[in-house]
Design an enzyme around this catalytic site. Structure first.
Site, PDB file in Angstrom:
ATOM      1  N   TRP A 118       0.823  -1.223   0.000  1.00 53.25           N
ATOM      2  CA  TRP A 118       0.000   0.000   0.000  1.00 53.25           C
ATOM      3  C   TRP A 118       0.846   1.257   0.000  1.00 53.25           C
ATOM      4  O   TRP A 118       0.577   2.200  -0.754  1.00 53.25           O
ATOM      5  CB  TRP A 118      -1.001  -0.002   1.155  1.00 53.25           C
ATOM      6  CG  TRP A 118      -2.131  -0.961   0.909  1.00 53.25           C
ATOM      7  CD1 TRP A 118      -2.451  -2.066   1.637  1.00 53.25           C
ATOM      8  CD2 TRP A 118      -3.081  -0.920  -0.174  1.00 53.25           C
ATOM      9  NE1 TRP A 118      -3.530  -2.707   1.079  1.00 53.25           N
ATOM     10  CE2 TRP A 118      -3.940  -2.033  -0.023  1.00 53.25           C
ATOM     11  CE3 TRP A 118      -3.278  -0.054  -1.249  1.00 53.25           C
ATOM     12  CZ2 TRP A 118      -4.982  -2.301  -0.914  1.00 53.25           C
ATOM     13  CZ3 TRP A 118      -4.325  -0.309  -2.137  1.00 53.25           C
ATOM     14  CH2 TRP A 118      -5.161  -1.424  -1.963  1.00 53.25           C
TER      15      TRP A 118
ATOM     16  N   ASP B 273      -1.718   6.855   6.132  1.00 48.60           N
ATOM     17  CA  ASP B 273      -2.771   5.977   5.613  1.00 48.60           C
ATOM     18  C   ASP B 273      -3.098   4.983   6.721  1.00 48.60           C
ATOM     19  O   ASP B 273      -2.330   4.075   7.011  1.00 48.60           O
ATOM     20  CB  ASP B 273      -2.273   5.258   4.351  1.00 48.60           C
ATOM     21  CG  ASP B 273      -3.311   4.250   3.818  1.00 48.60           C
ATOM     22  OD1 ASP B 273      -4.388   4.102   4.429  1.00 48.60           O
ATOM     23  OD2 ASP B 273      -3.019   3.628   2.777  1.00 48.60           O
TER      24      ASP B 273
ATOM     25  N   LYS C  52     -12.888  -1.250   6.149  1.00 52.82           N
ATOM     26  CA  LYS C  52     -12.221  -2.148   7.081  1.00 52.82           C
ATOM     27  C   LYS C  52     -12.784  -1.974   8.493  1.00 52.82           C
ATOM     28  O   LYS C  52     -13.455  -2.857   8.986  1.00 52.82           O
ATOM     29  CB  LYS C  52     -10.711  -1.921   7.071  1.00 52.82           C
ATOM     30  CG  LYS C  52      -9.997  -2.583   5.897  1.00 52.82           C
ATOM     31  CD  LYS C  52      -9.736  -1.669   4.738  1.00 52.82           C
ATOM     32  CE  LYS C  52      -9.197  -2.409   3.530  1.00 52.82           C
ATOM     33  NZ  LYS C  52      -8.273  -1.603   2.751  1.00 52.82           N
TER      34      LYS C  52
HETATM   35  C1  LIG Z   1      -7.691  -1.144   1.621  1.00 51.34           C
HETATM   36  C2  LIG Z   1      -6.545  -0.207   1.689  1.00 51.34           C
HETATM   37  C3  LIG Z   1      -6.342   0.786   0.719  1.00 51.34           C
HETATM   38  C4  LIG Z   1      -7.225   0.931  -0.494  1.00 51.34           C
HETATM   39  O1  LIG Z   1      -8.493   1.313  -0.168  1.00 51.34           O
HETATM   40  P1  LIG Z   1      -9.598   1.596  -1.291  1.00 51.34           P
HETATM   41  O2  LIG Z   1     -10.708   2.156  -0.474  1.00 51.34           O
HETATM   42  O3  LIG Z   1      -9.907   0.289  -1.947  1.00 51.34           O
HETATM   43  O4  LIG Z   1      -9.050   2.562  -2.263  1.00 51.34           O
HETATM   44  C5  LIG Z   1      -5.278   1.651   0.883  1.00 51.34           C
HETATM   45  N1  LIG Z   1      -4.444   1.551   1.924  1.00 51.34           N
HETATM   46  C6  LIG Z   1      -4.600   0.593   2.871  1.00 51.34           C
HETATM   47  C7  LIG Z   1      -3.647   0.532   4.016  1.00 51.34           C
HETATM   48  C8  LIG Z   1      -5.658  -0.303   2.771  1.00 51.34           C
HETATM   49  O5  LIG Z   1      -5.811  -1.250   3.713  1.00 51.34           O
END
Ligand SMILES: *Cc1c(COP(=O)(O)O)cnc(C)c1O
Length: 363
Positions: free
Chosen positions: A102, A173, A197
């Site tokens: 990511w 993030d 999540k």
């Molecule tokens: C799931 C995730 C993403 C991507 O998320 P989307 O909503 O599908 O764009 C980005 N960073 C992390 C750490 C994630 O777990």
């Protein structure tokens, strides 16, 4: 009806209580004769729902007054471009920490708009640990420093919050770990998290940002990506994903009823530690991540005999333990054990893993 235990990495399990409440309110929300999905986002009813969700989130995370909370669209992936477009200001470069898939995607996207310096990278150690604070070699004219506190695919998380130099803003993030335990928002300048999540259904992305950063956007930024515009319009510049916002509010209410992030943090710590203990004690299962950096939310594990993977997944599925297949890029298994995955689910998984090992991989 039987609900299985769902270990999906995302869209992930939602609390059953929340789904039941949403079902209850589906056709006729609070006696108004319509569902939340059918309301104007400008109506008093929906504005109330939206404001309550925001104030609950602020309460759960003790968000300081000088931070804006934005409910955006486009998922965390859109933030990979929104972050540089909103935060570069007059600068042309930014620092990124690379800890896996990511954070890597964030680097690649930001590199379309700015000079990106990957200031620390543990790829040569297969991303099995995070870099330590003293390994971070900051650039003094970086517009910001970006990192990912929990690598959802690698199952790797930071056990500390990086401290930047010269007042350079820290951007995180936090998609797969926000709300999983207490945290100090003031240690960050901006946090973002895709909802699917630990927050609610897909379609929503939370941004928590210091107000003083809202004047740094580049002039060519698409209006829909501007944090300033979103903040000025209470995240309703256009039609927001109203149902996802409402459902997230129900999740925040649920989390508050559980005792908030302190209480859920204790449950999450217990869930993770018993699952890692089961992995470490077995001959069949293994997890390679440095102990201090093992994710509380995403637990990847391999099988010593990879020929058993198919049977593992098939039998797990039949036992009502769903979505344990690891990400296609790394293989193996992964159990995502977010807030809404009950401790009983982790206990059931551990029992299943023991029984499977005994049957197919006896000592
Ligand atoms: C799931 C995730 C993403 C991507 O998320 P989307 O909503 O599908 O764009 C980005 N960073 C992390 C750490 C994630 O777990």
């Amino acid at each position: 009806m039987t609900r299985a235990y769902n270990f999906c990495a995302g869209p992930a399990a939602l609390p059953e209580e929340v789904l039941l409440q949403a079902r209850e309110e589906m056709l006729d929300w609070h006696g108004k004769g319509l569902s939340v999905m059918e309301m104007s986002h400008r109506s008093d009813e929906f504005v109330g729902i939206a404001q309550e969700a925001e104030s609950l989130l602020r309460e759960l995370l003790s968000v300081p007054q000088d931070y804006k909370v934005l409910f955006l669209q486009g998922g965390a992936n859109l933030q990979f471009s929104s972050v540089p477009l909103n935060l570069l200001g007059s600068r042309s470069s930014a620092d990124y920490i690379d800890t896996g898939i990511w954070s890597n995607k964030a680097v690649k996207e930001a590199a379309r708009y700015a000079k990106i310096d990957v200031i620390a990278n543990t790829a040569d150690q297969h991303y099995h640990r995070v870099p330590q604070q003293q390994e971070l070699k900051f650039n003094k004219d970086a517009a910001y420093v970006h990192y990912c506190s929990n690598e959802t695919i690698g199952g790797l998380e930071f056990d500390y919050v990086p401290v930047t130099e010269n007042g350079v803003p820290l951007v995180c993030d936090m998609s797969s770990t926000i709300l999983s335990r207490p945290m100090d928002v003031a240690q960050y300048d901006m946090i973002y998290a895709g909802a699917q999540k630990n927050i609610g259904p897909a379609g929503l992305c939370l941004v928590i940002i210091k107000e003083s950063l809202l004047d740094r956007e580049v002039s060519s930024i698409p209006t829909m990506m501007s944090y300033r515009v979103a903040a000025e319009n209470d995240s309703m510049y256009n039609t927001p994903p109203t149902f996802a916002w409402y459902l997230s509010g129900l999740v925040f209410q649920w989390l508050k009823r559980q005792g908030g992030v302190t209480a859920i943090g204790e449950v999450n710590a217990r869930k993770a530690s018993k699952l890692y203990a089961a992995i470490d004690e077995s001959r069949l299962y293994a997890n390679p991540i440095a102990v201090a950096n093992r994710s509380w939310m995403n637990v990847p594990f391999t099988l010593a005999d990879t020929g058993l993977e198919k049977a593992f997944l098939k039998e797990a599925d039949a036992a009502g333990l769903l979505n344990l297949k690891g990400h296609r890029s790394v293989g193996g298994m992964r159990a995502s054990i977010y807030n809404a995955v009950p401790e009983a689910a982790v206990d059931a998984l551990i029992d299943f893993m023991h029984a499977f090992e005994k049957k197919y991989y006896p000592a």
